[in-house]
Design an enzyme around this catalytic site. Structure first.
Site, PDB file in Angstrom:
ATOM      1  N   ASP A   1       0.708   5.264  -4.107  1.00 13.80           N
ATOM      2  CA  ASP A   1      -0.097   5.940  -3.084  1.00 13.80           C
ATOM      3  C   ASP A   1      -1.335   6.600  -3.695  1.00 13.80           C
ATOM      4  O   ASP A   1      -1.591   6.495  -4.901  1.00 13.80           O
ATOM      5  CB  ASP A   1       0.804   6.945  -2.334  1.00 13.80           C
ATOM      6  CG  ASP A   1       0.471   7.032  -0.856  1.00 13.80           C
ATOM      7  OD1 ASP A   1      -0.695   6.820  -0.486  1.00 13.80           O
ATOM      8  OD2 ASP A   1       1.385   7.339  -0.062  1.00 13.80           O
TER       9      ASP A   1
ATOM     10  N   ASP B   1      -2.903   4.903   7.452  1.00 15.43           N
ATOM     11  CA  ASP B   1      -1.520   4.647   7.870  1.00 15.43           C
ATOM     12  C   ASP B   1      -1.423   4.102   9.295  1.00 15.43           C
ATOM     13  O   ASP B   1      -2.110   4.555  10.196  1.00 15.43           O
ATOM     14  CB  ASP B   1      -0.700   5.940   7.802  1.00 15.43           C
ATOM     15  CG  ASP B   1      -0.359   6.308   6.366  1.00 15.43           C
ATOM     16  OD1 ASP B   1      -0.785   5.594   5.434  1.00 15.43           O
ATOM     17  OD2 ASP B   1       0.341   7.321   6.191  1.00 15.43           O
TER      18      ASP B   1
END
Ligand SMILES: *[C@@H]1O[C@H](CO)[C@@H](O)[C@H](O)[C@H]1NC(C)=O
Ligand SMILES: *[C@@H]1O[C@H](CO)[C@@H](O)[C@H](O)[C@H]1NC(C)=O
Ligand SMILES: *[C@@H]1O[C@H](CO)[C@@H](O)[C@H](O)[C@H]1NC(C)=O
Ligand SMILES: *[C@@H]1O[C@H](CO)[C@@H](O)[C@H](O)[C@H]1NC(C)=O
Ligand SMILES: *[C@@H]1O[C@H](CO)[C@@H](O)[C@H](O)[C@H]1NC(C)=O
Length: 412
Positions: free
Chosen positions: A149, A220
């Site tokens: 991430d 996202d």
């Protein structure tokens, strides 16, 4: 060094993260804890998912990774002696090594999560500056997949303001953060599929192939139609960056989650599969409806996604509601096609709210022509739709996607 030698030296990197064992050549298929449980992850949930992947037939269909997302470690720091991240003993009483071993015993693979920053997105210890230690730790635990991430990036790693359209992002600090972990993973005596979760920043698609096996291209996903089609809109212009070993990743699947209707779920899965995206399920499998399971098991879409001969994804051949190349988050490209071992896949997405007739005109579709008779198979039902010359008309519900395999045959 001569020019030829220089070229040879430069090739392996520019060509992408090809592994001798073929891992990562095709898009990854699996399950991840985040969209189902967010931070509330533990050994029991992972093992339940792994067992359901088998009992629901998902393993037989090719889904193989069972991935732990954020929140798996203790929060307040690394082991003082080894500097390793420490699994939370309440969530993982047998460690990550224990759960990974159980998952391997089921014939599946295990993934883990970290961030190219000082903390993960949920505030747990992350890997910047500790790449070698963490890669070795993950390899030692039997990890097969790393989702990496982009949270808590230290200020001195931010990118200089690029000047000019030809700025080479592969030399940016962002690319470097991800390449340091790539090199740490490649130094391990274990294949760990490398999934960059860098939200599409710094034109990741231009250096993703030399860095990882897949790279997130957007922010996202959320389990609603607006999110699905706005992500799809962003993919319409970057399909050329996906091929064997390197894949655009429009984020994990929301099949089974939120308020996606059945037609919307079909569209989400079909287009992700056709774009040759990694297909990572993210729902509580014990609550999956039979209709949604059937979507996840669709053999035509999975075969297209996993075609061993064709690495190039489907792409839009026409926008439909809008003029071609229009950037519109609510009405992305509707007409998609792609070549496969068994023929051309054609998909028609109805971005409108109500049912409408849509026509796939063979003269507009790459690889097809107007004068040839083709055999048509409906990819949702597996039923033959007969033999057709010229084009294919379909009544498509609002937000649904019709998908057909169009095959050249000598006789019908
Ligand atoms: C990425 O690298 C692989 C392995 O070398 C290569 O086969 C593939 O074509 C590359 N992808 C693109 C889009 O160039
Ligand atoms: C940022 O600072 C850290 C700690 O001093 C250092 O290791 C790292 O190389 C620096 N990053 C860049 C891009 O200069
Ligand atoms: C690498 O791993 C393989 C398979 O687990 C093992 O057989 C081999 O001895 C290892 N090599 C080294 C250098 O550790
Ligand atoms: C679906 O969820 C999204 C995001 O939470 C929300 O904006 C939207 O109104 C919902 N739609 C329906 C039909 O419930
Ligand atoms: C092609 O058809 C064969 C036989 O039905 C099937 O096993 C294979 O998965 C298909 N491949 C593609 C890419 O459709």
């Amino acid at each position: 060094m001569s020019a030829a030698l220089l070229l040879l030296a430069a090739l392996p990197c520019a060509l992408g993260l090809a592994r001798l064992d073929g891992v990562g050549r095709l898009p990854a298929l699996g399950w991840n804890s985040w969209n189902a449980y967010f931070c509330d992850v533990d050994e029991a949930k992972l093992l339940d998912a792994a067992n359901l992947i088998i009992s629901l037939g998902l393993k037989d269909a090719g889904y193989e990774y069972v991935n732990i997302d954020d929140c798996w470690s203790i929060k307040d720091g690394r082991d003082a002696t080894t500097q390793q991240i420490v699994p939370d003993p309440n969530k993982f009483p047998n460690g990550i090594i224990g759960v990974a071993s159980e998952i391997h015993n089921l014939g599946l693979k295990t993934g883990i999560y970290s961030s190219a920053g000082t903390e993960t997105c949920a505030g747990y210890p992350a890997s910047i500056g500790y790449e070698s230690i963490d890669a070795a730790t993950f390899a030692g635990w039997g990890i097969d997949y790393l989702k990496y991430d982009n949270c808590y990036v230290p200020g001195n790693w931010s990118d200089a303001s690029p000047s000019g359209a030809d700025y080479d992002y592969s030399t940016s600090n962002t690319a470097n953060r991800y390449m340091i972990m790539r090199d740490a993973l490649l130094a391990q005596n274990r294949t760990i599929l490398y999934s960059l979760c860098e939200w599409g920043q710094a034109n990741v698609w231009t250096w993703g192939n030399e860095t990882g096996n897949s790279w997130r291209t957007t922010g996202d996903i959320t389990p609603d139609w607006n999110s699905v089609i706005s992500i799809l809109n962003q993919q319409s212009s970057i399909s050329q960056y996906t091929d064997f070993t390197g894949h655009n990743d429009p984020d994990m699947l929301e099949v089974g989650n939120g308020n996606l209707t059945l037609p919307e779920t079909r569209s989400h899965f079909a287009l992700w599969a056709l774009m040759k995206a990694p297909l990572i399920i993210g729902t509580d499998l014990s609550k999956l409806s039979p209709e949604n399971l059937e979507i996840l098991l669709n053999k035509y879409l999975l075969a297209f996604n996993q075609d061993p001969v064709y690495g190039v994804p489907a792409e839009p051949y026409k926008w439909g509601v809008n003029a071609d190349q229009t950037n519109d988050r609510t009405n992305p490209a509707e007409f998609w096609s792609g070549g496969s071992s068994n023929g051309t896949m054609v998909a028609m997405l109805n971005t409108q709210d109500t049912t409408r007739m849509m026509r796939a005109d063979f003269s507009e579709i790459p690889g097809l022509d107007a004068g040839t008779q083709y055999k048509i198979v409906d990819a949702w039902t597996g039923k033959s739709a007969g033999c057709i010359i010229g084009g294919l008309d379909a009544q498509v519900e609002g937000h649904d996607t019709a998908v057909y395999l169009v095959q050249s045959v000598s006789e019908c």
